[in-house]
Write a protein that holds these residues in place. Sequence first.
Motif, PDB file in Angstrom:
ATOM      1  N   ARG A  44       0.702  -0.825   0.017  1.00 56.63           N
ATOM      2  CA  ARG A  44      -0.228  -0.201   0.078  1.00 56.63           C
ATOM      3  C   ARG A  44       0.995   1.106   0.371  1.00 56.63           C
ATOM      4  N   GLU A  45       1.834   1.205   0.781  1.00 48.32           N
ATOM      5  CA  GLU A  45       2.896   2.867   0.307  1.00 48.32           C
ATOM      6  C   GLU A  45       3.292   2.596  -0.692  1.00 48.32           C
ATOM      7  N   ASP A  46       3.836   2.027  -1.489  1.00 49.56           N
ATOM      8  CA  ASP A  46       4.440   1.983  -2.938  1.00 49.56           C
ATOM      9  C   ASP A  46       3.631   2.066  -3.501  1.00 49.56           C
ATOM     10  N   LEU A  47       2.900   1.518  -3.814  1.00 47.21           N
ATOM     11  CA  LEU A  47       1.397   0.946  -4.550  1.00 47.21           C
ATOM     12  C   LEU A  47      -0.628   2.500  -4.886  1.00 47.21           C
ATOM     13  N   GLY A  48      -0.165   2.521  -3.117  1.00 45.64           N
ATOM     14  CA  GLY A  48      -0.995   2.920  -3.110  1.00 45.64           C
ATOM     15  C   GLY A  48      -2.945   2.191  -3.066  1.00 45.64           C
ATOM     16  N   GLY A  49      -3.477   2.803  -2.641  1.00 43.90           N
ATOM     17  CA  GLY A  49      -4.869   2.105  -2.884  1.00 43.90           C
ATOM     18  C   GLY A  49      -6.101   2.005  -1.023  1.00 43.90           C
ATOM     19  N   ALA A  50      -7.151   1.437  -1.543  1.00 48.44           N
ATOM     20  CA  ALA A  50      -7.715   1.232  -0.138  1.00 48.44           C
ATOM     21  C   ALA A  50      -7.622   0.140   0.152  1.00 48.44           C
ATOM     22  N   LEU A  51      -7.905  -0.066   1.317  1.00 43.71           N
ATOM     23  CA  LEU A  51      -8.207  -1.920   1.605  1.00 43.71           C
ATOM     24  C   LEU A  51      -8.652  -2.699   1.159  1.00 43.71           C
ATOM     25  N   HIS A  52      -9.915  -2.208   0.050  1.00 43.58           N
ATOM     26  CA  HIS A  52     -10.499  -3.414  -0.471  1.00 43.58           C
ATOM     27  C   HIS A  52      -9.623  -3.426  -1.485  1.00 43.58           C
ATOM     28  N   ASP A  53      -9.444  -2.585  -1.934  1.00 42.90           N
ATOM     29  CA  ASP A  53      -8.133  -2.593  -3.343  1.00 42.90           C
ATOM     30  C   ASP A  53      -7.388  -3.874  -2.471  1.00 42.90           C
ATOM     31  N   LEU A  54      -6.662  -3.398  -1.532  1.00 44.64           N
ATOM     32  CA  LEU A  54      -5.186  -4.259  -1.531  1.00 44.64           C
ATOM     33  C   LEU A  54      -6.098  -5.709  -1.136  1.00 44.64           C
ATOM     34  N   GLU A  55      -6.395  -5.765   0.030  1.00 43.18           N
ATOM     35  CA  GLU A  55      -7.268  -6.940  -0.254  1.00 43.18           C
ATOM     36  C   GLU A  55      -7.688  -7.850  -1.494  1.00 43.18           C
ATOM     37  N   TRP A  56      -7.918  -7.915  -2.271  1.00 47.29           N
ATOM     38  CA  TRP A  56      -7.778  -7.770  -4.003  1.00 47.29           C
ATOM     39  C   TRP A  56      -6.857  -8.753  -4.289  1.00 47.29           C
ATOM     40  N   THR A  57      -5.733  -8.101  -3.770  1.00 45.27           N
ATOM     41  CA  THR A  57      -4.428  -8.770  -4.213  1.00 45.27           C
ATOM     42  C   THR A  57      -3.565 -10.488  -3.370  1.00 45.27           C
ATOM     43  N   VAL A  58      -4.895 -10.083  -2.505  1.00 50.39           N
ATOM     44  CA  VAL A  58      -4.906 -12.276  -1.929  1.00 50.39           C
ATOM     45  C   VAL A  58      -5.881 -12.577  -2.476  1.00 50.39           C
ATOM     46  N   SER A  59      -7.373 -12.131  -2.801  1.00 51.03           N
ATOM     47  CA  SER A  59      -8.101 -13.021  -3.310  1.00 51.03           C
ATOM     48  C   SER A  59      -8.063 -13.349  -4.822  1.00 51.03           C
ATOM     49  N   ALA A  60      -7.697 -11.789  -5.200  1.00 50.65           N
ATOM     50  CA  ALA A  60      -7.601 -12.331  -6.900  1.00 50.65           C
ATOM     51  C   ALA A  60      -6.963 -13.743  -7.047  1.00 50.65           C
ATOM     52  N   TYR A  61      -5.647 -14.234  -6.492  1.00 51.49           N
ATOM     53  CA  TYR A  61      -5.047 -15.660  -6.344  1.00 51.49           C
ATOM     54  C   TYR A  61      -6.184 -16.743  -5.751  1.00 51.49           C
ATOM     55  N   THR A  62      -6.380 -16.847  -4.527  1.00 59.29           N
ATOM     56  CA  THR A  62      -7.024 -17.747  -3.738  1.00 59.29           C
ATOM     57  C   THR A  62      -8.560 -17.903  -5.454  1.00 59.29           C
ATOM     58  N   MET A 101       7.279  -6.608 -10.980  1.00 58.95           N
ATOM     59  CA  MET A 101       7.127  -6.050 -11.143  1.00 58.95           C
ATOM     60  C   MET A 101       6.293  -5.254 -11.875  1.00 58.95           C
ATOM     61  N   ALA A 102       5.138  -4.903 -11.161  1.00 57.49           N
ATOM     62  CA  ALA A 102       3.874  -4.675 -11.183  1.00 57.49           C
ATOM     63  C   ALA A 102       4.343  -2.716 -10.507  1.00 57.49           C
ATOM     64  N   PRO A 103       3.775  -1.785 -12.705  1.00 56.66           N
ATOM     65  CA  PRO A 103       3.332  -0.191 -11.792  1.00 56.66           C
ATOM     66  C   PRO A 103       2.709   0.593 -10.595  1.00 56.66           C
ATOM     67  N   GLY A 104       1.842  -0.203 -10.910  1.00 53.75           N
ATOM     68  CA  GLY A 104       0.209  -0.152 -10.224  1.00 53.75           C
ATOM     69  C   GLY A 104      -0.993  -1.547  -9.391  1.00 53.75           C
ATOM     70  N   LEU A 105      -1.178  -1.112  -8.599  1.00 46.59           N
ATOM     71  CA  LEU A 105      -1.938  -2.054  -7.986  1.00 46.59           C
ATOM     72  C   LEU A 105      -2.963  -2.956  -9.292  1.00 46.59           C
ATOM     73  N   ASP A 106      -3.855  -1.656 -10.082  1.00 46.83           N
ATOM     74  CA  ASP A 106      -4.390  -2.950 -11.018  1.00 46.83           C
ATOM     75  C   ASP A 106      -3.511  -4.019 -11.386  1.00 46.83           C
ATOM     76  N   SER A 107      -2.571  -3.528 -11.678  1.00 46.44           N
ATOM     77  CA  SER A 107      -1.200  -4.646 -12.350  1.00 46.44           C
ATOM     78  C   SER A 107      -1.020  -5.357 -11.505  1.00 46.44           C
ATOM     79  N   LEU A 108      -0.691  -4.955 -11.088  1.00 44.88           N
ATOM     80  CA  LEU A 108      -0.565  -6.711  -8.925  1.00 44.88           C
ATOM     81  C   LEU A 108      -1.370  -7.632  -9.557  1.00 44.88           C
ATOM     82  N   ILE A 109      -3.040  -6.932  -8.720  1.00 38.26           N
ATOM     83  CA  ILE A 109      -3.964  -7.835  -9.238  1.00 38.26           C
ATOM     84  C   ILE A 109      -4.482  -8.340 -10.479  1.00 38.26           C
ATOM     85  N   ALA A 110      -4.320  -8.052 -11.458  1.00 39.92           N
ATOM     86  CA  ALA A 110      -4.152  -8.493 -12.734  1.00 39.92           C
ATOM     87  C   ALA A 110      -3.012  -9.646 -13.338  1.00 39.92           C
TER      88      ALA A 110
END
Length: 508
Positions: A44-62, A101-110
């Motif tokens: 979150r410190e590097d890429l920003g985003g709200a809490l529910h956005d960050l949770e998708w970095t876990v949920s997208a994989y699951t 190498m993700a430059p942003g949160l959306d690309s990390l989630i993808a």
Amino acid sequence: MSQQGARPGTRRGGTAWALVITSVAGFMAALDNLVVTTALPSIREDLGGALHDLEWTVSAYTLTFAVLLMFGAALGDRFGRRKLFLVGIAVFTAASAAAAMAPGLDSLIAARAVQGVGAAIMMPLTLTLLTAAVPAERRGMAYGIWGAVNGLAVASGPLVGGSLTEHISWQWIFWLNVPLGLALLPLARLRLAESHGTGAPLDVPGTLLASGGLFGIVYGLVRGPVDGWTGPVVLTSLFAGAALLVGCFVLYSTRAKNPMLPMRLFRSRAFAGVNAASLLMFLGMFGSIFLLAQYMQGVLGYTPTEAGLRMLPWTGMPMLVAPIAGILSDRIGGRPVVAAGLFLQAAGLGYLASVVTADASYAVQLPGLIVSGIGMALFFAPASALVMSSVVAEEQGIASGANNALREVGGALGIAVMSSIFAARGSYDSAQSFVDGLRPAVAAGAAVVVLAGVAALLIPARRRDAHTPTGHAATLPLAEPEPVPAVEPAPASAVEPAPLPTAEATTR
């Protein structure tokens, strides 16, 4: 005809190579379930985003992992297990590099979603390829080592993620997979033999129904604690998923000519019992680890690395005990070992629920961590052996996929249920408030694991048959027999390795 019977894997690379390759691949897939959790503040410190956005970095994989597990296994059975295993490794490795190498949160989630696709193809085939390469009389020990590595990965995800984030950077939780994946690709190509399933056409309608149903259920479970269980999207997702999976998919599979998951497999008490036990075990264990890891950091004040090290008596125990459990299952059968492990796991969780306080010492918690670790270790290897021995060789791929899918759904359900129980009785406002919610949640986890132990006791005892040349039937659980038509009687000397004989299998 399946290539399993020829056992080419042993000639090509030996059991040691098969064990190393499948264990490392399983470790990567299992590790990434929870490896991101302790890295979320840094992300979150590097890429920003709200809490529910960050949770998708876990949920997208699951989500993609759980939904596509059976599909990945079906692809391997149809087009070649080693071939699809290599595809899964390549996709997972490339997606890991993209996540790093993700430059942003959306690309990390993808990238995390694509990681889940690769893991879903790779994970169920690890067990199928290992089974093909290991002689029947040594499978218990092999499953023990495989289960130990996978169990360690599931439980140590927060420790690995926290340590890498704390001492290097969060990107390294993804870079870690890249050299491992690149090393596995040539090894798997050269050291594993190809094998196929039944050769039946891919069941497209069944695949769509199962994937859609799993997506609805897992999506609802993932979003429930965040969006609220009474939210229209969550309720619609859960009900639609249940309708597709329990209603449409089951009904379709009972009537289809070549279903992706034959419902007749569940008429085997061995197959049904071990899958019920697996789902309940992961429900109780995953949710409890999720909360206890937060307790050690948020309440007791340990860093992620310190918390992970203090949980090693639990999370690291499979490395010591699981191989022994596999040997025991070879000698006395899997049912007593699995049941004993589940009841020990429940006892450890129950003990922890009774002793956690806002200032509990580590010495007070240690007995519960050790007992839970021994219980978890006793479960993994024999449970895998029971799954693989409860079906014929041609159906082992889809059996592995179904079992892994149920485990993933159980883990997602566990986090959702335990978080809901925690939220009803406690909060993050203070140490005491956290403990007030933690106790009933972990106690509920213990109760669920007790139910898993009861399900394991319903698995029939194994049978011994001195006339089976390979000795494989000696480790098979007994199953409820299915009547064989009188017009096609089975030869008196034939011994069917599957615990659920059918007319088709009898004539094979």
